[in-house]
Design a protein around this motif. Structure first.
Motif, PDB file in Angstrom:
ATOM      1  N   ASP A   1     -37.492  53.311 -43.537  1.00 33.40           N
ATOM      2  CA  ASP A   1     -38.745  53.222 -44.677  1.00 33.40           C
ATOM      3  C   ASP A   1     -38.822  51.670 -44.604  1.00 33.40           C
ATOM      4  O   ASP A   1     -38.169  50.621 -44.163  1.00 33.40           O
ATOM      5  CB  ASP A   1     -38.263  53.970 -45.811  1.00 33.40           C
ATOM      6  N   LEU A   2     -40.196  51.519 -45.157  1.00 31.26           N
ATOM      7  CA  LEU A   2     -40.774  50.014 -45.458  1.00 31.26           C
ATOM      8  C   LEU A   2     -39.426  49.154 -46.363  1.00 31.26           C
ATOM      9  O   LEU A   2     -39.507  48.000 -46.054  1.00 31.26           O
ATOM     10  CB  LEU A   2     -42.184  50.222 -45.719  1.00 31.26           C
ATOM     11  N   LEU A   3     -39.604  49.818 -47.391  1.00 31.40           N
ATOM     12  CA  LEU A   3     -38.578  49.022 -48.503  1.00 31.40           C
ATOM     13  C   LEU A   3     -37.251  48.714 -47.812  1.00 31.40           C
ATOM     14  O   LEU A   3     -36.741  47.625 -48.144  1.00 31.40           O
ATOM     15  CB  LEU A   3     -38.461  49.786 -49.712  1.00 31.40           C
ATOM     16  N   SER A   4     -36.458  49.794 -47.470  1.00 27.66           N
ATOM     17  CA  SER A   4     -35.163  49.482 -46.481  1.00 27.66           C
ATOM     18  C   SER A   4     -35.218  48.272 -45.515  1.00 27.66           C
ATOM     19  O   SER A   4     -34.356  47.557 -45.637  1.00 27.66           O
ATOM     20  CB  SER A   4     -34.648  50.542 -46.182  1.00 27.66           C
ATOM     21  N   ALA A   5     -36.367  48.052 -44.950  1.00 29.56           N
ATOM     22  CA  ALA A   5     -36.602  47.124 -43.751  1.00 29.56           C
ATOM     23  C   ALA A   5     -36.742  45.651 -44.367  1.00 29.56           C
ATOM     24  O   ALA A   5     -36.124  44.630 -43.967  1.00 29.56           O
ATOM     25  CB  ALA A   5     -37.641  47.476 -42.959  1.00 29.56           C
ATOM     26  N   ALA A   6     -37.518  45.660 -45.477  1.00 24.76           N
ATOM     27  CA  ALA A   6     -37.860  44.482 -46.247  1.00 24.76           C
ATOM     28  C   ALA A   6     -36.526  43.975 -46.885  1.00 24.76           C
ATOM     29  O   ALA A   6     -36.196  42.809 -46.702  1.00 24.76           O
ATOM     30  CB  ALA A   6     -38.717  44.705 -47.603  1.00 24.76           C
ATOM     31  N   VAL A   7     -35.848  44.766 -47.467  1.00 23.97           N
ATOM     32  CA  VAL A   7     -34.529  44.473 -47.964  1.00 23.97           C
ATOM     33  C   VAL A   7     -33.448  43.851 -46.969  1.00 23.97           C
ATOM     34  O   VAL A   7     -32.829  42.800 -47.023  1.00 23.97           O
ATOM     35  CB  VAL A   7     -33.810  45.555 -49.090  1.00 23.97           C
TER      36      VAL A   7
ATOM     37  N   GLU B   1     -33.837  42.892 -43.992  1.00 26.27           N
ATOM     38  CA  GLU B   1     -34.380  41.723 -43.407  1.00 26.27           C
ATOM     39  C   GLU B   1     -34.585  40.599 -44.338  1.00 26.27           C
ATOM     40  O   GLU B   1     -35.147  39.391 -43.838  1.00 26.27           O
ATOM     41  CB  GLU B   1     -35.651  41.961 -42.587  1.00 26.27           C
ATOM     42  N   PHE B   2     -34.199  40.718 -45.673  1.00 21.55           N
ATOM     43  CA  PHE B   2     -34.260  39.599 -46.535  1.00 21.55           C
ATOM     44  C   PHE B   2     -35.814  39.100 -46.494  1.00 21.55           C
ATOM     45  O   PHE B   2     -36.012  37.785 -46.767  1.00 21.55           O
ATOM     46  CB  PHE B   2     -33.344  38.325 -46.123  1.00 21.55           C
ATOM     47  N   GLN B   3     -36.576  39.841 -46.515  1.00 22.74           N
ATOM     48  CA  GLN B   3     -38.178  39.439 -46.731  1.00 22.74           C
ATOM     49  C   GLN B   3     -38.394  39.724 -48.141  1.00 22.74           C
ATOM     50  O   GLN B   3     -39.093  40.921 -48.601  1.00 22.74           O
ATOM     51  CB  GLN B   3     -38.793  40.617 -45.734  1.00 22.74           C
ATOM     52  N   LEU B   4     -38.148  38.731 -48.885  1.00 19.42           N
ATOM     53  CA  LEU B   4     -38.449  38.843 -50.498  1.00 19.42           C
ATOM     54  C   LEU B   4     -39.823  38.950 -50.867  1.00 19.42           C
ATOM     55  O   LEU B   4     -40.459  39.699 -51.662  1.00 19.42           O
ATOM     56  CB  LEU B   4     -37.696  37.608 -51.253  1.00 19.42           C
ATOM     57  N   ASP B   5     -40.528  38.325 -49.978  1.00 15.60           N
ATOM     58  CA  ASP B   5     -42.344  38.313 -50.336  1.00 15.60           C
ATOM     59  C   ASP B   5     -42.844  39.795 -49.922  1.00 15.60           C
ATOM     60  O   ASP B   5     -43.512  40.396 -51.054  1.00 15.60           O
ATOM     61  CB  ASP B   5     -42.937  37.145 -49.418  1.00 15.60           C
ATOM     62  N   THR B   6     -42.373  40.266 -49.038  1.00 13.85           N
ATOM     63  CA  THR B   6     -42.704  41.688 -48.742  1.00 13.85           C
ATOM     64  C   THR B   6     -42.230  42.685 -49.901  1.00 13.85           C
ATOM     65  O   THR B   6     -42.926  43.462 -50.235  1.00 13.85           O
ATOM     66  CB  THR B   6     -42.020  42.147 -47.478  1.00 13.85           C
ATOM     67  N   LEU B   7     -41.008  42.489 -50.325  1.00 14.44           N
ATOM     68  CA  LEU B   7     -40.487  43.323 -51.592  1.00 14.44           C
ATOM     69  C   LEU B   7     -41.290  43.146 -52.608  1.00 14.44           C
ATOM     70  O   LEU B   7     -41.570  44.175 -53.204  1.00 14.44           O
ATOM     71  CB  LEU B   7     -39.095  43.033 -51.651  1.00 14.44           C
ATOM     72  N   ASN B   8     -41.429  41.757 -52.988  1.00 13.38           N
ATOM     73  CA  ASN B   8     -42.239  41.731 -54.164  1.00 13.38           C
ATOM     74  C   ASN B   8     -43.616  42.294 -54.239  1.00 13.38           C
ATOM     75  O   ASN B   8     -44.145  43.020 -55.212  1.00 13.38           O
ATOM     76  CB  ASN B   8     -42.468  40.191 -54.279  1.00 13.38           C
ATOM     77  N   VAL B   9     -44.166  42.299 -52.978  1.00 18.22           N
ATOM     78  CA  VAL B   9     -45.725  42.921 -52.727  1.00 18.22           C
ATOM     79  C   VAL B   9     -45.616  44.432 -52.976  1.00 18.22           C
ATOM     80  O   VAL B   9     -46.383  45.138 -53.824  1.00 18.22           O
ATOM     81  CB  VAL B   9     -46.317  42.308 -51.535  1.00 18.22           C
ATOM     82  N   LEU B  10     -44.606  44.968 -52.346  1.00 16.69           N
ATOM     83  CA  LEU B  10     -44.482  46.575 -52.786  1.00 16.69           C
ATOM     84  C   LEU B  10     -44.047  47.009 -53.793  1.00 16.69           C
ATOM     85  O   LEU B  10     -44.790  47.796 -54.394  1.00 16.69           O
ATOM     86  CB  LEU B  10     -43.174  47.037 -51.633  1.00 16.69           C
ATOM     87  N   VAL B  11     -43.402  46.380 -54.746  1.00 12.93           N
ATOM     88  CA  VAL B  11     -42.983  46.442 -55.983  1.00 12.93           C
ATOM     89  C   VAL B  11     -44.432  46.212 -56.989  1.00 12.93           C
ATOM     90  O   VAL B  11     -44.854  47.104 -57.586  1.00 12.93           O
ATOM     91  CB  VAL B  11     -41.823  45.534 -56.600  1.00 12.93           C
ATOM     92  N   ALA B  12     -44.971  45.167 -56.477  1.00 11.25           N
ATOM     93  CA  ALA B  12     -46.073  44.906 -57.395  1.00 11.25           C
ATOM     94  C   ALA B  12     -47.514  45.884 -57.123  1.00 11.25           C
ATOM     95  O   ALA B  12     -48.050  46.251 -58.280  1.00 11.25           O
ATOM     96  CB  ALA B  12     -46.942  43.300 -57.012  1.00 11.25           C
TER      97      ALA B  12
ATOM     98  N   GLU C   1     -28.754  39.480 -52.717  1.00  9.45           N
ATOM     99  CA  GLU C   1     -28.783  39.204 -53.892  1.00  9.45           C
ATOM    100  C   GLU C   1     -30.245  39.072 -54.848  1.00  9.45           C
ATOM    101  O   GLU C   1     -30.714  39.651 -55.808  1.00  9.45           O
ATOM    102  CB  GLU C   1     -27.978  37.809 -54.500  1.00  9.45           C
ATOM    103  N   GLN C   2     -31.202  38.266 -54.112  1.00  6.79           N
ATOM    104  CA  GLN C   2     -32.453  38.254 -54.380  1.00  6.79           C
ATOM    105  C   GLN C   2     -33.254  39.550 -54.459  1.00  6.79           C
ATOM    106  O   GLN C   2     -33.946  39.978 -55.643  1.00  6.79           O
ATOM    107  CB  GLN C   2     -33.400  37.445 -53.736  1.00  6.79           C
ATOM    108  N   ALA C   3     -33.107  40.352 -53.462  1.00 10.11           N
ATOM    109  CA  ALA C   3     -33.657  41.534 -53.540  1.00 10.11           C
ATOM    110  C   ALA C   3     -33.014  42.557 -54.608  1.00 10.11           C
ATOM    111  O   ALA C   3     -33.903  43.261 -55.197  1.00 10.11           O
ATOM    112  CB  ALA C   3     -33.404  42.292 -52.094  1.00 10.11           C
ATOM    113  N   PHE C   4     -31.792  42.286 -54.820  1.00 12.13           N
ATOM    114  CA  PHE C   4     -31.125  43.182 -55.886  1.00 12.13           C
ATOM    115  C   PHE C   4     -31.869  42.845 -57.021  1.00 12.13           C
ATOM    116  O   PHE C   4     -32.268  44.017 -57.879  1.00 12.13           O
ATOM    117  CB  PHE C   4     -29.783  42.878 -55.619  1.00 12.13           C
TER     118      PHE C   4
END
Length: 268
Positions: free
Chosen positions: A66-72, A74-85, A110-113
């Motif tokens: 899934d998209l969110l697991s991949a972002a986490v 791969e340490f893609q914090l910008d992607t994670l922030n967009v998904l959450v937003a 840790e940042q994604a967490f």
């Protein structure tokens, strides 16, 4: 400037449309404060759009697809922030039944967490998924201890993670094989005991926390457990005690000495 901003709004709308199958019931377009959202995620949106197709085809990894697991992962914090937003449903599970919090604990992101812990997993100050279990019954706390992610383990416990939860095999945090770095975190082990974990816990194979610690040669953890009155002569389903397991695997003289001094039966 106005034209550029309209282009960004259009980009955001396309991104929302691309993610619609993963979003919670979406608000109507008129209720979205596009300008405020763009101020926070303008550059992130562009990067997400560039990687979106790759993430959708993120297959065959130990963390699912899934998209969110991949972002986490791969340490893609910008992607994670967009998904959450954008309201991405963080409770969506990947092929292993893991949510993003599991993956963050596995890889030590840790940042994604922090994003998931302080934003997506709060509901009016109440943590809603801190103890979520995957298909094997494992929680984020278990993965944090298993992989030696100390910061995340501390944050999970601070947030109210339950150390008494058992996996499908009856394992608890204390009966699982912990990362070697945890041997030196005796305060963390004591924290588990102070918040409900039991030194008397037994998994389906009969393994106790003391047997698990002795097997791995974790002398400091062995001492904490013995000080908590762990049964030094308890055996697993095959009749093997902490002393025997220590001698078979770790061969750690400090552990063996500790066990014998606390009454381990050398003839068992």
């Amino acid at each position: 400037e106005e034209t550029a901003r309209l282009d960004e709004i259009d980009l955001l709308e396309k991104l929302i449309d691309s993610l619609k199958t993963h979003l919670k019931p979406a608000p109507s377009p008129s209720s979205i404060d596009r300008n405020a959202l763009l101020d926070d995620v303008r550059e992130s949106c562009k990067k997400v759009c560039e990687r979106l197709d790759a993430f959708y085809h993120f297959k065959n990894t130990e963390f699912g697809a899934d998209l969110l697991s991949a972002a986490v992962q791969e340490f893609q914090l910008d992607t994670l922030n967009v998904l959450v937003a954008l309201g991405y449903d963080v409770s969506i599970r990947n092929s292993d039944g893991n949510v993003g919090m599991h993956v963050a604990a596995m890889v030590g992101n840790e940042q994604a967490f922090s994003v998931l812990d302080h934003t997506a997993f709060k509901n009016n100050g109440v943590f809603t998924n801190i103890n979520v279990q995957n298909k094997d019954g494992r929680t984020p706390l278990m993965y944090a201890f298993e992989n030696g992610k100390i910061f995340i383990a501390q944050e999970l416990l601070q947030s109210g993670a339950d150390p008494t939860i058992k996996t499908n095999n009856g394992e608890t945090v204390l009966t699982m094989t912990m990362a070697p770095s945890l041997e030196y975190e005796t305060d963390l082990i004591q924290w588990l005991l102070d918040t409900g974990a039991k030194s008397s816990d037994v998994c389906n194979l009969g393994i106790t926390p003391l047997i698990a610690a002795a097997r791995n040669g974790y002398a400091r953890i062995v001492k904490v457990l013995l000080d908590d009155n762990a049964d030094v002569n308890a055996t697993d389903k095959y009749g093997r005690s902490a002393l025997l397991e220590s001698a078979r695997f770790a061969k750690d003289m400090e552990v063996i000495t500790l066990l014998v001094k606390r009454g381990a039966d050398i003839n068992a």
